[in-house]
Design a protein around this motif. Sequence first.
Motif, PDB file in Angstrom:
ATOM      1  N   ALA A  38      55.031  34.790  38.295  1.00 62.37           N
ATOM      2  CA  ALA A  38      54.694  36.433  39.068  1.00 62.37           C
ATOM      3  C   ALA A  38      54.624  37.384  38.281  1.00 62.37           C
ATOM      4  CB  ALA A  38      54.975  35.691  40.218  1.00 62.37           C
ATOM      5  N   LEU A  39      54.267  38.528  38.702  1.00 64.56           N
ATOM      6  CA  LEU A  39      54.413  40.254  38.437  1.00 64.56           C
ATOM      7  C   LEU A  39      54.140  40.802  40.369  1.00 64.56           C
ATOM      8  CD1 LEU A  39      54.596  41.931  36.170  1.00 64.56           C
ATOM      9  CD2 LEU A  39      52.192  42.068  36.337  1.00 64.56           C
ATOM     10  N   VAL A  40      55.433  41.394  39.945  1.00 62.94           N
ATOM     11  CA  VAL A  40      55.371  41.956  41.484  1.00 62.94           C
ATOM     12  C   VAL A  40      56.099  42.877  40.941  1.00 62.94           C
ATOM     13  CG1 VAL A  40      56.886  41.541  43.932  1.00 62.94           C
ATOM     14  CG2 VAL A  40      56.525  39.273  42.037  1.00 62.94           C
ATOM     15  N   LEU A  41      55.559  44.065  41.756  1.00 65.43           N
ATOM     16  CA  LEU A  41      55.828  45.257  42.398  1.00 65.43           C
ATOM     17  C   LEU A  41      56.450  45.374  43.536  1.00 65.43           C
ATOM     18  CD1 LEU A  41      55.072  48.426  41.443  1.00 65.43           C
ATOM     19  CD2 LEU A  41      53.096  47.889  42.974  1.00 65.43           C
ATOM     20  N   GLU A  42      57.416  46.867  43.458  1.00 63.76           N
ATOM     21  CA  GLU A  42      58.305  46.709  43.826  1.00 63.76           C
ATOM     22  C   GLU A  42      58.571  48.811  44.542  1.00 63.76           C
ATOM     23  OE1 GLU A  42      62.713  46.777  43.946  1.00 63.76           O
ATOM     24  OE2 GLU A  42      63.275  47.035  46.249  1.00 63.76           O
ATOM     25  N   PRO A  43      57.084  49.097  44.911  1.00 65.52           N
ATOM     26  CA  PRO A  43      57.371  50.712  45.489  1.00 65.52           C
ATOM     27  C   PRO A  43      58.880  51.074  46.576  1.00 65.52           C
ATOM     28  CG  PRO A  43      55.620  49.354  46.540  1.00 65.52           C
ATOM     29  CD  PRO A  43      56.402  48.219  46.317  1.00 65.52           C
ATOM     30  N   GLY A  44      59.153  52.169  45.488  1.00 65.24           N
ATOM     31  CA  GLY A  44      59.724  52.987  46.540  1.00 65.24           C
ATOM     32  C   GLY A  44      61.252  51.929  46.130  1.00 65.24           C
ATOM     33  N   CYS A  45      61.603  51.611  45.550  1.00 66.85           N
ATOM     34  CA  CYS A  45      62.750  50.745  44.557  1.00 66.85           C
ATOM     35  C   CYS A  45      64.043  51.450  45.151  1.00 66.85           C
ATOM     36  CB  CYS A  45      63.041  50.048  43.783  1.00 66.85           C
ATOM     37  SG  CYS A  45      63.640  51.580  42.064  1.00 66.85           S
ATOM     38  N   GLY A  46      63.806  52.538  45.045  1.00 63.11           N
ATOM     39  CA  GLY A  46      65.090  53.794  45.558  1.00 63.11           C
ATOM     40  C   GLY A  46      66.390  54.004  44.421  1.00 63.11           C
ATOM     41  N   VAL A  47      67.838  53.587  44.948  1.00 65.42           N
ATOM     42  CA  VAL A  47      68.434  52.861  43.389  1.00 65.42           C
ATOM     43  C   VAL A  47      69.004  51.898  43.824  1.00 65.42           C
ATOM     44  CG1 VAL A  47      69.709  54.927  45.029  1.00 65.42           C
ATOM     45  CG2 VAL A  47      70.878  52.967  45.949  1.00 65.42           C
ATOM     46  N   GLY A  48      68.343  50.547  43.614  1.00 64.14           N
ATOM     47  CA  GLY A  48      68.230  49.665  43.446  1.00 64.14           C
ATOM     48  C   GLY A  48      68.186  48.533  43.990  1.00 64.14           C
ATOM     49  N   ALA A  49      68.961  48.944  45.310  1.00 66.31           N
ATOM     50  CA  ALA A  49      69.247  48.101  46.589  1.00 66.31           C
ATOM     51  C   ALA A  49      68.727  46.819  46.683  1.00 66.31           C
ATOM     52  CB  ALA A  49      69.977  49.078  48.091  1.00 66.31           C
ATOM     53  N   GLN A  50      67.856  46.805  47.107  1.00 67.33           N
ATOM     54  CA  GLN A  50      66.655  45.358  47.140  1.00 67.33           C
ATOM     55  C   GLN A  50      67.032  44.850  45.747  1.00 67.33           C
ATOM     56  OE1 GLN A  50      66.784  47.913  49.722  1.00 67.33           O
ATOM     57  NE2 GLN A  50      67.489  47.052  50.539  1.00 67.33           N
ATOM     58  N   THR A  51      66.558  46.113  44.931  1.00 71.71           N
ATOM     59  CA  THR A  51      65.872  45.018  43.699  1.00 71.71           C
ATOM     60  C   THR A  51      67.041  44.037  42.716  1.00 71.71           C
ATOM     61  OG1 THR A  51      65.448  47.506  42.910  1.00 71.71           O
ATOM     62  CG2 THR A  51      64.854  45.810  41.193  1.00 71.71           C
ATOM     63  N   VAL A  52      67.855  44.130  42.974  1.00 68.13           N
ATOM     64  CA  VAL A  52      68.784  43.272  42.317  1.00 68.13           C
ATOM     65  C   VAL A  52      69.036  42.038  42.842  1.00 68.13           C
ATOM     66  CG1 VAL A  52      71.473  42.932  41.972  1.00 68.13           C
ATOM     67  CG2 VAL A  52      70.255  44.793  42.060  1.00 68.13           C
ATOM     68  N   THR A  53      68.584  41.734  44.717  1.00 64.70           N
ATOM     69  CA  THR A  53      68.965  40.739  44.735  1.00 64.70           C
ATOM     70  C   THR A  53      67.038  40.449  44.595  1.00 64.70           C
ATOM     71  OG1 THR A  53      70.013  42.078  46.837  1.00 64.70           O
ATOM     72  CG2 THR A  53      68.447  39.359  47.324  1.00 64.70           C
ATOM     73  N   PHE A  63      59.296  42.187  37.683  1.00 60.47           N
ATOM     74  CA  PHE A  63      59.564  42.809  38.395  1.00 60.47           C
ATOM     75  C   PHE A  63      59.374  44.005  38.195  1.00 60.47           C
ATOM     76  CE2 PHE A  63      61.571  39.510  40.793  1.00 60.47           C
ATOM     77  CZ  PHE A  63      61.563  39.315  42.233  1.00 60.47           C
ATOM     78  N   VAL A  64      58.349  45.146  38.235  1.00 56.02           N
ATOM     79  CA  VAL A  64      58.232  46.724  38.248  1.00 56.02           C
ATOM     80  C   VAL A  64      58.689  47.312  39.402  1.00 56.02           C
ATOM     81  CG1 VAL A  64      56.393  48.681  38.076  1.00 56.02           C
ATOM     82  CG2 VAL A  64      56.349  46.125  36.600  1.00 56.02           C
ATOM     83  N   ALA A  65      60.079  48.186  39.226  1.00 52.33           N
ATOM     84  CA  ALA A  65      60.274  48.772  40.392  1.00 52.33           C
ATOM     85  C   ALA A  65      59.913  50.158  40.220  1.00 52.33           C
ATOM     86  CB  ALA A  65      61.703  48.770  40.802  1.00 52.33           C
ATOM     87  N   ILE A  66      59.408  50.766  41.055  1.00 51.05           N
ATOM     88  CA  ILE A  66      58.614  52.335  40.827  1.00 51.05           C
ATOM     89  C   ILE A  66      59.280  52.761  41.799  1.00 51.05           C
ATOM     90  CG2 ILE A  66      56.612  51.791  39.861  1.00 51.05           C
ATOM     91  CD1 ILE A  66      55.986  52.753  42.634  1.00 51.05           C
ATOM     92  N   ASP A  67      59.971  54.263  41.491  1.00 50.77           N
ATOM     93  CA  ASP A  67      60.516  55.596  42.543  1.00 50.77           C
ATOM     94  C   ASP A  67      59.510  56.920  42.193  1.00 50.77           C
ATOM     95  OD1 ASP A  67      62.443  55.195  44.914  1.00 50.77           O
ATOM     96  OD2 ASP A  67      62.657  57.303  44.247  1.00 50.77           O
ATOM     97  N   ILE A  68      59.830  57.786  43.289  1.00 45.88           N
ATOM     98  CA  ILE A  68      59.307  59.024  42.468  1.00 45.88           C
ATOM     99  C   ILE A  68      61.289  60.165  41.753  1.00 45.88           C
ATOM    100  CG2 ILE A  68      60.384  60.455  45.134  1.00 45.88           C
ATOM    101  CD1 ILE A  68      56.507  60.973  43.616  1.00 45.88           C
ATOM    102  N   SER A  69      61.582  59.043  42.535  1.00 43.15           N
ATOM    103  CA  SER A  69      63.308  60.010  41.994  1.00 43.15           C
ATOM    104  C   SER A  69      63.670  58.770  40.567  1.00 43.15           C
ATOM    105  CB  SER A  69      64.303  60.215  43.284  1.00 43.15           C
ATOM    106  OG  SER A  69      65.627  60.126  42.150  1.00 43.15           O
ATOM    107  N   GLN A  70      64.201  59.964  39.714  1.00 44.97           N
ATOM    108  CA  GLN A  70      64.331  59.535  37.982  1.00 44.97           C
ATOM    109  C   GLN A  70      66.114  59.312  38.421  1.00 44.97           C
ATOM    110  OE1 GLN A  70      62.178  60.116  35.345  1.00 44.97           O
ATOM    111  NE2 GLN A  70      63.404  57.946  35.142  1.00 44.97           N
ATOM    112  N   GLU A  71      66.367  60.215  39.860  1.00 44.03           N
ATOM    113  CA  GLU A  71      68.205  59.900  39.442  1.00 44.03           C
ATOM    114  C   GLU A  71      68.573  58.087  40.538  1.00 44.03           C
ATOM    115  OE1 GLU A  71      69.526  62.875  42.033  1.00 44.03           O
ATOM    116  OE2 GLU A  71      71.911  62.168  42.293  1.00 44.03           O
ATOM    117  N   SER A  72      67.590  57.864  41.391  1.00 46.30           N
ATOM    118  CA  SER A  72      67.335  56.929  41.627  1.00 46.30           C
ATOM    119  C   SER A  72      67.020  55.741  41.060  1.00 46.30           C
ATOM    120  CB  SER A  72      66.754  56.401  43.095  1.00 46.30           C
ATOM    121  OG  SER A  72      66.983  57.539  43.619  1.00 46.30           O
TER     122      SER A  72
END
Lengths: 267, 267
Positions: A38-53, A63-72
């Motif tokens: 499955a290919l899953v989009l995670e928009p607004g992943c931030g600092v990845g708190a949920q992404t790892v889980t 997973f494709v995790a995106i965010d507006i903040s390069q730093e995050s």
Amino acid sequence: MTMHYVHGYSAKEKDRLTDQATTLTSLLHSDTRYPAGALVLEPGCGVGAQTVTLATNSPDASFVAIDISQESLAIAESRVRAAKLDNVSFQREDVFQLPFSAGHFDHVFVCFLLEHLRCPERALAEFLRVLKAGGSMTVIEGDHGSAFFYPDSDDARSAIQCLVQLQRQAGGDPFIGRHLYPLLTQNGLRDVSVSPRFVYADASRPQLVEGFTKKTFTAMVESVGTEAIQHHLTEPDAWARGIRDLYRTAETDATFCYTFFKAVGVK
Amino acid sequence: MTMHYVHGYSAKEKDRLTDQATTLTSLLHSDTRYPAGALVLEPGCGVGAQTVTLATNSPDASFVAIDISQESLAIAESRVRAAKLDNVSFQREDVFQLPFSAGHFDHVFVCFLLEHLRCPERALAEFLRVLKAGGSMTVIEGDHGSAFFYPDSDDARSAIQCLVQLQRQAGGDPFIGRHLYPLLTQNGLRDVSVSPRFVYADASRPQLVEGFTKKTFTAMVESVGTEAIQHHLTEPDAWARGIRDLYRTAETDATFCYTFFKAVGVK
């Protein structure tokens, strides 16, 4: 569109978001598993708190995790690498203008994002566009009006109200949890099912008292103190009393309640 | 919480009330089962709303159901007879002065009683006296400060606040649910475990919308309107707007949330 965060990007904030994720992982995420391939989009992943889980729980999905903040994104990526996960890619993107074709993703997973958006309907429309027909969208949000506690305290409630007002002034919706069902139903998802995730902390659950009452909720309220005083939503003495009374709800003769909402719907 | 049952005049109405009872019954009571031979006290049984469920779920246990009101006891007794249950006896007693010897009961079950008492600690002491060492006490209470809903409404919250104030003026505690853990722990029970029972109603759960949002919670608030106006806690127009906005939360684009608390401890 620029995203205006109330809770944001400081070092202390990053620690808080990490503590929050650790304590709440099972409650919020244990029932989200994506199948192999499955290919899953995670928009607004931030600092990845949920992404790892997410990526750990569905090791054979991508997973494709995106965010507006390069730093995050940089922090998120380092966490995913530290967890030795190879099923996540990161992109800096605006959730309102995604560079993916229609129906590109099998599923979309959104967590603690819509509450911050001035126009969540527009983001949902974009997520739906890139979701294939029959794919699922999962949305998890809190609701800052769901907090109650013993001992009750007018000062504590006023402090929470400052957070609520600041989030509203920034264009967000601090009460979005209770709104998820109509919001998703009216914006194109079908078979929407909302399951509240109730957090209840008393002295018999010391990890939740420490991890949620103190380090997640009270820390989140506490983090907006300077801004609340600058915006004349409170004054220093009243603020100090409110924060003191929130920490009071973490003592052994006290209790604390808060509700998250998890919604799943189908395109 | 006082359950206001609106008596049905049609078969459809009767079905709805049965749905309500079934849904809440399962949420609150399905995990309470007493073993064969156990002698269980139910203080404050009222009109027997819980007694029938209790006695049905534990057919080989024996129940002594007491209440201060002879009228309520008569209704409770007729309901138990109608359900063809023979494991309940009824007595008119004062919960503060029970005519039973120390350690007489194997278990005590309390539901929607403490919220109405001026001194719940005194009642708990009396329940503990008649409970044998090692026996369990179960306490179920609501919390009227736990209600929140979409669309949110100041008028609706003010109407609920009238109920809260009237209950306090009568010596009760409308926020007792969140207080159960310290209350029971500080009054002699050990190994206290509190499990919140969260009621969430949206259009995908029409039985709960009808049975809980409208016929239980909103009906309960509505029932104190005359008294609230007489006590100058509100005025008729504001009250009407509040009740209208509570019914608004039962429409298909709305949601309603409320939390009951179930505590179990051991003597």
